[in-house]
Scaffold this motif. Structure first.
Motif, PDB file in Angstrom:
ATOM      1  N   PRO A 333      -1.499   1.009  10.642  1.00 33.16           N
ATOM      2  CA  PRO A 333      -0.151   2.058  11.331  1.00 33.16           C
ATOM      3  C   PRO A 333       0.615   2.578   9.616  1.00 33.16           C
ATOM      4  O   PRO A 333       1.204   3.791   9.730  1.00 33.16           O
ATOM      5  CB  PRO A 333       0.516   0.938  11.979  1.00 33.16           C
ATOM      6  CG  PRO A 333      -0.296   0.092  12.614  1.00 33.16           C
ATOM      7  CD  PRO A 333      -1.600  -0.700  11.554  1.00 33.16           C
ATOM      8  N   GLY A 334       0.451   2.043   8.965  1.00 30.76           N
ATOM      9  CA  GLY A 334       1.139   1.985   7.616  1.00 30.76           C
ATOM     10  C   GLY A 334       0.400   3.024   6.784  1.00 30.76           C
ATOM     11  O   GLY A 334       0.932   4.343   6.352  1.00 30.76           O
ATOM     12  N   TRP A 335      -0.996   3.050   6.824  1.00 27.15           N
ATOM     13  CA  TRP A 335      -1.661   4.098   6.205  1.00 27.15           C
ATOM     14  C   TRP A 335      -1.607   5.224   6.568  1.00 27.15           C
ATOM     15  O   TRP A 335      -1.418   6.944   6.076  1.00 27.15           O
ATOM     16  CB  TRP A 335      -3.432   3.504   6.111  1.00 27.15           C
ATOM     17  CG  TRP A 335      -4.740   4.784   5.957  1.00 27.15           C
ATOM     18  CD1 TRP A 335      -5.273   5.221   6.457  1.00 27.15           C
ATOM     19  CD2 TRP A 335      -4.497   5.387   3.929  1.00 27.15           C
ATOM     20  NE1 TRP A 335      -5.605   5.976   5.914  1.00 27.15           N
ATOM     21  CE2 TRP A 335      -5.193   5.973   4.424  1.00 27.15           C
ATOM     22  CE3 TRP A 335      -4.195   4.890   3.349  1.00 27.15           C
ATOM     23  CZ2 TRP A 335      -5.798   6.884   2.980  1.00 27.15           C
ATOM     24  CZ3 TRP A 335      -4.110   5.421   2.629  1.00 27.15           C
ATOM     25  CH2 TRP A 335      -5.038   6.891   1.696  1.00 27.15           C
ATOM     26  N   TYR A 336      -1.904   4.936   7.842  1.00 29.21           N
ATOM     27  CA  TYR A 336      -1.737   6.591   8.844  1.00 29.21           C
ATOM     28  C   TYR A 336      -0.122   7.140   9.071  1.00 29.21           C
ATOM     29  O   TYR A 336       0.254   8.111   8.872  1.00 29.21           O
ATOM     30  CB  TYR A 336      -1.637   6.281  10.526  1.00 29.21           C
ATOM     31  CG  TYR A 336      -3.211   5.964  10.470  1.00 29.21           C
ATOM     32  CD1 TYR A 336      -3.604   6.404  10.269  1.00 29.21           C
ATOM     33  CD2 TYR A 336      -3.706   6.460  12.419  1.00 29.21           C
ATOM     34  CE1 TYR A 336      -5.602   6.221  10.339  1.00 29.21           C
ATOM     35  CE2 TYR A 336      -4.834   6.111  12.715  1.00 29.21           C
ATOM     36  CZ  TYR A 336      -5.966   6.710  11.375  1.00 29.21           C
ATOM     37  OH  TYR A 336      -7.231   6.330  11.915  1.00 29.21           O
ATOM     38  N   ALA A 337       1.046   6.342   8.698  1.00 29.93           N
ATOM     39  CA  ALA A 337       2.828   7.082   8.417  1.00 29.93           C
ATOM     40  C   ALA A 337       2.288   7.360   7.642  1.00 29.93           C
ATOM     41  O   ALA A 337       2.996   8.594   7.157  1.00 29.93           O
ATOM     42  CB  ALA A 337       2.821   6.110   8.862  1.00 29.93           C
ATOM     43  N   HIS A 338       1.615   6.583   6.111  1.00 33.08           N
ATOM     44  CA  HIS A 338       1.663   7.652   4.986  1.00 33.08           C
ATOM     45  C   HIS A 338       0.902   9.069   5.037  1.00 33.08           C
ATOM     46  O   HIS A 338       1.159   9.874   4.368  1.00 33.08           O
ATOM     47  CB  HIS A 338       1.258   6.247   4.030  1.00 33.08           C
ATOM     48  CG  HIS A 338       0.730   7.012   2.001  1.00 33.08           C
ATOM     49  ND1 HIS A 338       1.871   7.452   1.940  1.00 33.08           N
ATOM     50  CD2 HIS A 338      -0.628   7.758   1.383  1.00 33.08           C
ATOM     51  CE1 HIS A 338       1.511   7.619   1.176  1.00 33.08           C
ATOM     52  NE2 HIS A 338      -0.038   8.668   0.560  1.00 33.08           N
ATOM     53  N   LEU A 339      -0.522   8.831   5.432  1.00 34.65           N
ATOM     54  CA  LEU A 339      -0.593  10.261   5.674  1.00 34.65           C
ATOM     55  C   LEU A 339       0.271  10.959   5.892  1.00 34.65           C
ATOM     56  O   LEU A 339      -0.459  12.694   5.792  1.00 34.65           O
ATOM     57  CB  LEU A 339      -2.396  10.406   6.670  1.00 34.65           C
ATOM     58  CG  LEU A 339      -3.608   9.345   6.246  1.00 34.65           C
ATOM     59  CD1 LEU A 339      -4.816   9.110   6.976  1.00 34.65           C
ATOM     60  CD2 LEU A 339      -3.484   9.787   4.715  1.00 34.65           C
ATOM     61  N   PHE A 340       0.989  11.301   7.484  1.00 31.41           N
ATOM     62  CA  PHE A 340       0.975  11.815   8.086  1.00 31.41           C
ATOM     63  C   PHE A 340       2.688  12.448   7.016  1.00 31.41           C
ATOM     64  O   PHE A 340       3.189  13.463   7.186  1.00 31.41           O
ATOM     65  CB  PHE A 340       1.840  11.496   9.114  1.00 31.41           C
ATOM     66  CG  PHE A 340       2.957  12.537  10.375  1.00 31.41           C
ATOM     67  CD1 PHE A 340       1.883  13.464  11.097  1.00 31.41           C
ATOM     68  CD2 PHE A 340       4.158  13.238  10.333  1.00 31.41           C
ATOM     69  CE1 PHE A 340       3.023  14.611  11.794  1.00 31.41           C
ATOM     70  CE2 PHE A 340       4.457  13.159  10.993  1.00 31.41           C
ATOM     71  CZ  PHE A 340       4.392  14.695  11.654  1.00 31.41           C
TER      72      PHE A 340
END
Length: 810
Positions: A333-340
Motif C-alpha cells: 500500500p505504501g508503494w502504491y500511494a507513492h506512485l499515485f
C-alpha cells in the motif's frame, strides 16, 4: 511469435487506436459516440487504474457515475471532498441490534473508486453506489444445496474455449484457450476462476501477477486508456471460466443483477452518459446492451434484508495489505500511494524517502548512495525489460546500496514505507454513535492521538491530565476496547503514582465502540452500566478484581454497588482459599485510591473483614496438603502477607497486621504443617522480627530423621527470595552449606532440582555476593549484632557531638 510479443503488439495496437480516436473527435463528440453506458473495469486500490480512470472520466464527461459499493451509504458520499475526510477511510455498515454483524468497504487515496467519487463531486455530477446493498449482504441466510458446491469448481457445462466463432481472438491467443484441451484447459479455467489477474499474467509470460499488473497498468508510460483492453480480456476470461457455482457464484450473480438494475434506473431517470466503475471481473456483463430486466428482477426477488447503519471510519494502509486477510488487499500500500502521489520521478523520490527513514535509525546514508541506488534500480528495470523500475527493483537497490545487504534494515524499510502505517481521519460531522462522539471529544481534550503504530505512554498520576488519561484507559478496558493496554516502562521508577500504557488504534475498534454503545452514550456511563451488568453471578475473586479496576477507572456509582456485592459474597463464601485470592486486589485498590484522593473507607473495611476471616480459617486450609497444594497455599500466604502490609497503618499493633502475624506464629510450630509452608511462615516471622532463633529452627529442619526432599522443601520455603539473609547471616549460611556438604550422592541428586529452584529466585548479583562469602569463609562474629553496630557508629557519634558542642559555645 511468443505470447509476450503478441501481448505487446496487442497493447500497441490498442493504444494506437485510442490515440487516433482522440485526434478525430472532440471530448463531447467522443462521449456521444461511445454510447449511453461506459464501463470502466478497475483493480481495487490500483494507482495506475485511478490515474487512468480520472483521465477517462474527463474524456467521457458522464452525467452520472455509479461506483461499486453499498447503496445504503449513498448519503455519506456528500462528505467526500471534505478536507477533514482524509483517506485511508472505510465505510462501516453494521446491524444496530447486533453490532458484531458488520462489514467494511475500505478506500485509499489511490483507490479508483475514491477518485471516481471525488471526480463526480468536483464536477457536480450525480454519484451513487451500485453494488448489492449492505442490508442484503449482512442479512442472515439459510444454507442451500448450492453451498455444497466448492466456490472454485467450474461448471461442467461451461465452454472450454471454443464459442463457435470463426477464429480465436487476441486474448484467446494469450490464454492459449483456442489450442489447449483436456487437463491444460481445465487448469487454466481453475486459475482464471480463482485469480483472473494471475491467469493474464501467466499468459503474458509472468509468474507474478503483481509485477504483471505494475508493468501493464501501473507503470504505463503512454496516455492511452487501458479500459477497452481490460474489458476484452475479462470478457474472454469469463467465457473461459463460465458460470461459477456455489455460494460465491450465487452471490456474484445477484451482485451483477443489482448493478444492471441500478444502471437501468439511471437511464430511466434520463441520464445519457452513465459511467460505471467496478471491479474488472464484473465489467463484461455490465456493458450495453443490458438485455431484459425480468431475469434480474426474478433473481433479486425475495432477497433477505436487515436494518443497517452506515458511517465513515478511519482505516490504515496496513489493513489494506493482503497480509492482513483483506480479500481485495495489495502487497504494498505504501508503494502504491507513492506512485499515485509522486508520478514524476517516483524512483528518485522513493529512494530519497528510504534514505530519510534509515537516517532516522542512525544508519549512515549519503546523497551519493541515493544517486547510485537510483541508477541501479533503473538499470535493473532495463535489464529485466520493464517500462519503469518497480518495487522489486527499488527493493534490490535498497538492499544492495543503502542497506549494505542488511536484511534487518531492509525489513524496517518495508514495514515503514512499503506497507506503511498511515491512518485516515473522519470529520466530527459524520454521523456516528454517541459513545464514539464522546470518546473522540475526550481524546481531543486529553491531547491523545489515535495512531496505528504502538507507542508507550508514561503517566504521572500526580498530574491532573495524566490522572484523567488513566481513568479513561481503565474505563475503556472495562468496555473491552483494546486501544490502551498496560505496558512496561523504560523509565526506572518506583511508586504507585506511575503507570505505563501501550497505545495502538486499530480500525476494527470502530466496531467494538459500536458494540459498547449499547451500555451508554458516554464512556463513563457506559463503563458504569457495563460493571453493573456483571455484578450478578460473579465469584468473590472476580468481584474483587472488578472492584480494583472500577476504582482505577474512577466510577464511584459502580464502586458502591460492587462493594455491597463483595461484602455479601464474602459473608456467604466459606472457602478460605477464595478469601485469600480476593484479598490482594481489594488491598491494592484501597492503597491506590490514596494516590487519587478517593475515599476508600468502605473498601478498607471490607478488606479487613476478609483478613480476619482468613485468619480464622487458615488453620483448616493448611491441613493435609499435598506438594502441589502446599505450593499454591504458599503463594496465597505471600500475597495475603503483602496485602496486609498495604492495609496496616503505622504503629497499628492491635490491628489486622498483629492478628495476621499471631496467626502465622501459631501455625509455624505445627508439626503436621507441610515443610514448604513451615519454612515460609518462619521466614515471614523472621522478616517481621518476631523470631530470633532462625539458625536453631534451620538446624532442627536439617537434622537427622527427615528425608532429604522434606529438608529441601523447608529450605525452599525459607530461602526463596531470601538471598539477603544468606549473604549477611553467616550462621544460616554455615548451616545450609554444611547440610549440602553432608548429603550422600543419592540424596544430593534428589534435592538438587529443589535447591536450584530456590537459588534461581536470587539475582545474578546476589548469587555472586553469596559465592564470594562462601569462598572467603566468613567466620561467625564473636560480638552480638547490637555491639557491632555500636562500634561502627562510635566515630560518627563523636563527630556529631563535637559539632553540637561548638554550636553551644558560639
Amino acid at each position: 511469435m511468443s505470447l509476450a510479443t503478441e501481448q505487446g503488439s496487442l497493447a500497441a495496437e490498442q493504444n494506437s487506436l485510442a490515440a487516433e480516436q482522440d485526434l478525430e473527435h472532440e471530448p463531447g463528440q467522443l462521449a456521444d459516440a461511445r454510447g449511453p453506458v461506459e464501463v470502466f473495469g478497475i483493480r481495487h486500490h490500483g494507482p495506475g487504474s485511478a490515474r487512468s480512470l480520472v483521465a477517462a472520466l474527463d474524456a467521457y464527461a458522464p452525467d452520472c457515475v455509479l461506483v461499486e459499493g453499498p447503496p445504503d451509504a449513498d448519503a455519506l458520499l456528500r462528505f467526500v471532498g471534505d478536507e477533514d475526510l482524509v483517506p485511508p477511510v472505510a465505510l462501516l455498515a453494521y446491524a444496530p441490534e447486533e453490532p458484531r454483524v458488520a462489514a467494511f468497504w475500505p478506500f485509499a487515496g489511490f483507490s479508483p473508486e475514491w477518485q471516481a467519487v471525488r471526480w463526480a463531486r468536483r464536477h457536480d455530477v450525480e454519484v451513487a453506489f451500485c453494488d448489492l446493498p449492505a442490508s442484503a449482504t449482512l442479512a442472515p441466510r439459510e444454507a442451500t444445496l448450492l453451498d455444497e458446491v466448492p466456490d472454485d469448481e467450474p461448471d461442467e457445462d461451461a465452454p472450454d474455449g471454443d464459442d463457435g466463432t470463426d477464429g480465436p481472438s487476441a486474448v484467446d491467443l494469450l490464454l492459449g484457450a483456442a489450442t489447449a484441451r483436456g487437463p491444460e484447459a481445465e487448469a487454466r479455467r481453475r486459475l482464471a476462476s480463482r485469480d483472473p489477474l494471475a491467469a493474464l499474467a501467466q499468459a503474458g509470460g509472468y509468474d507474478d501477477a503483481e509485477r504483471w499488473w505494475e508493468d501493464v497498468v501501473e507503470g504505463r508510460l503512454d496516455s492511452s486508456s487501458p479500459f477497452p483492453l481490460v474489458l476484452e480480456a475479462m470478457g474472454e476470461l469469463r467465457r473461459l471460466v463460465g458460470q461459477r457455482r456455489g455460494r460465491h457464484g450465487e452471490n456474484e450473480a445477484r451482485r451483477e443483477a443489482y448493478m444492471r438494475q441500478t444502471i437501468r434506473a439511471a437511464l430511466k431517470r434520463g441520464r445519457t452518459r452513465v459511467a460505471v466503475v467496478c471491479g474488472a471481473w464484473h465489467a463484461p456483463v455490465l456493458t450495453a446492451p443490458l438485455g431484459p430486466a425480468a431475469p434480474d428482477a426474478r433473481l433479486l426477488r425475495g432477497l433477505p434484508r436487515r436494518k443497517v447503519v452506515c458511517t465513515w471510519v478511519p482505516w490504515t494502509h496496513r489493513r489494506l495489505a493482503a497480509a492482513s486477510g483483506y480479500g481485495a488487499g495489495i502487497t504494498s500500500p505504501g508503494w502504491y500511494a507513492h506512485l499515485f502521489e509522486a508520478p514524476d520521478v517516483p524512483v528518485t523520490r522513493w529512494l530519497t524517502a528510504v534514505a530519510g527513514e534509515l537516517r532516522g535509525r542512525d544508519l549512515p546514508v549519503s546523497s551519493a548512495s541515493v544517486i547510485e541506488a537510483v541508477r541501479l534500480a533503473e538499470t535493473l528495470a532495463t535489464l529485466r525489460g520493464r517500462p519503469l523500475a518497480g518495487l522489486t527493483e527499488v527493493t534490490d537497490a535498497t538492499r544492495a546500496v543503502l542497506c549494505d545487504g542488511d536484511e534487518l534494515a531492509l525489513r524496517y524499510v518495508t514495514d515503514r514505507l512499503v506497507v506503511g502505517e498511515r491512518l485516515g481521519d473522519v470529520p466530527a460531522s459524520v454521523p456516528t454513535v454517541p459513545l464514539e462522539a464522546d470518546l473522540l471529544a475526550t481524546t481531543r481534550r486529553l491531547r491523545l492521538k489515535r495512531e496505528p503504530t504502538a507507542r508507550a505512554l508514561d503517566l504521572d498520576l500526580r498530574r491532573g491530565i495524566d490522572r484523567e488519561r488513566s481513568q479513561l484507559f481503565h474505563r475503556l478496558r472495562l468496555l473491552e476496547l483494546g486501544w490502551a493496554k498496560p505496558g512496561q516502562s523504560d523509565v526506572q521508577a518506583t511508586g504507585t503514582f506511575r503507570e505505563t500504557w501501550r497505545l495502538a488504534w486499530q480500525p476494527e475498534l470502530a466496531v467494538a465502540v459500536v458494540e459498547a454503545a449499547v451500555w451508554g452514550t458516554t464512556v463513563e456511563s457506559a463503563a458504569t452500566a457495563r460493571v453493573a451488568s456483571v455484578v450478578a453471578g460473579q465469584s468473590l475473586v472476580e468481584l474483587a478484581t472488578t472492584v480494583e479496576r472500577c476504582l482505577l477507572a474512577g466510577l464511584p456509582d459502580a464502586l458502591a454497588r460492587l462493594l455491597e456485592a463483595c461484602a455479601d459474597q464474602a459473608a456467604r463464601d466459606a472457602d478460605v482459599v477464595h478469601l485469600m485470592e480476593a484479598l490482594p486486589a481489594l488491598a491494592r485498590a484501597a492503597r491506590y485510591g490514596d494516590v487519587r484522593g478517593t475515599d476508600t473507607g468502605a473498601l478498607r473495611q471490607t478488606a479487613e473483614v476478609l483478613v480476619r476471616r482468613t485468619c480464622a480459617g487458615l488453620g483448616r486450609a493448611t491441613t493435609g496438603l499435598d506438594e502441589d497444594s502446599a505450593v499454591r497455599v504458599r503463594d496465597l500466604v505471600d500475597a495475603v502477607h503483602a496485602a496486609v502490609g498495604l492495609l496496616a497503618a503505622e504503629g497499628d499493633d492491635g490491628g489486622v497486621r498483629a492478628e495476621w502475624l499471631a496467626t502465622l506464629q501459631a501455625l509455624a510450630d505445627r508439626r503436621d504443617l507441610a515443610p514448604l509452608l513451615q519454612g515460609r511462615l518462619t521466614r515471614l516471622l523472621v522478616d517481621a522480627e518476631l523470631v530470633d532463633d532462625a539458625p536453631e529452627r534451620l538446624h532442627r529442619a536439617l537434622s537427622y530423621g527427615s528425608p532429604a526432599p522434606t529438608k529441601a522443601a523447608w529450605v525452599e520455603g525459607f530461602f526463596t527470595d531470601g538471598a539477603v539473609l544468606l549473604v549477611h547471616d553467616p550462621a544460616l549460611r554455615a548451616l545450609l552449606d554444611g547440610w549440602v556438604r553432608g548429603l550422600a550422592d543419592a540424596e544430593f541428586t534428589d534435592v538438587l532440582p529443589l535447591v536450584r529452584r530456590t537459588f534461581g529466585t536470587f539475582s545474578t548479583a546476589q548469587r555472586r555476593a553469596l559465592a564470594q562469602r562462601l569462598a572467603h569463609g566468613d567466620p561467625v562474629p564473636s560480638v552480638t549484632g547490637t555491639d557491632r553496630l555500636a562500634d561502627l557508629a562510635a566515630p560518627a557519634l563523636a563527630t556529631v557531638e563535637t559539632i553540637l558542642a561548638a554550636g553551644r559555645d558560639a
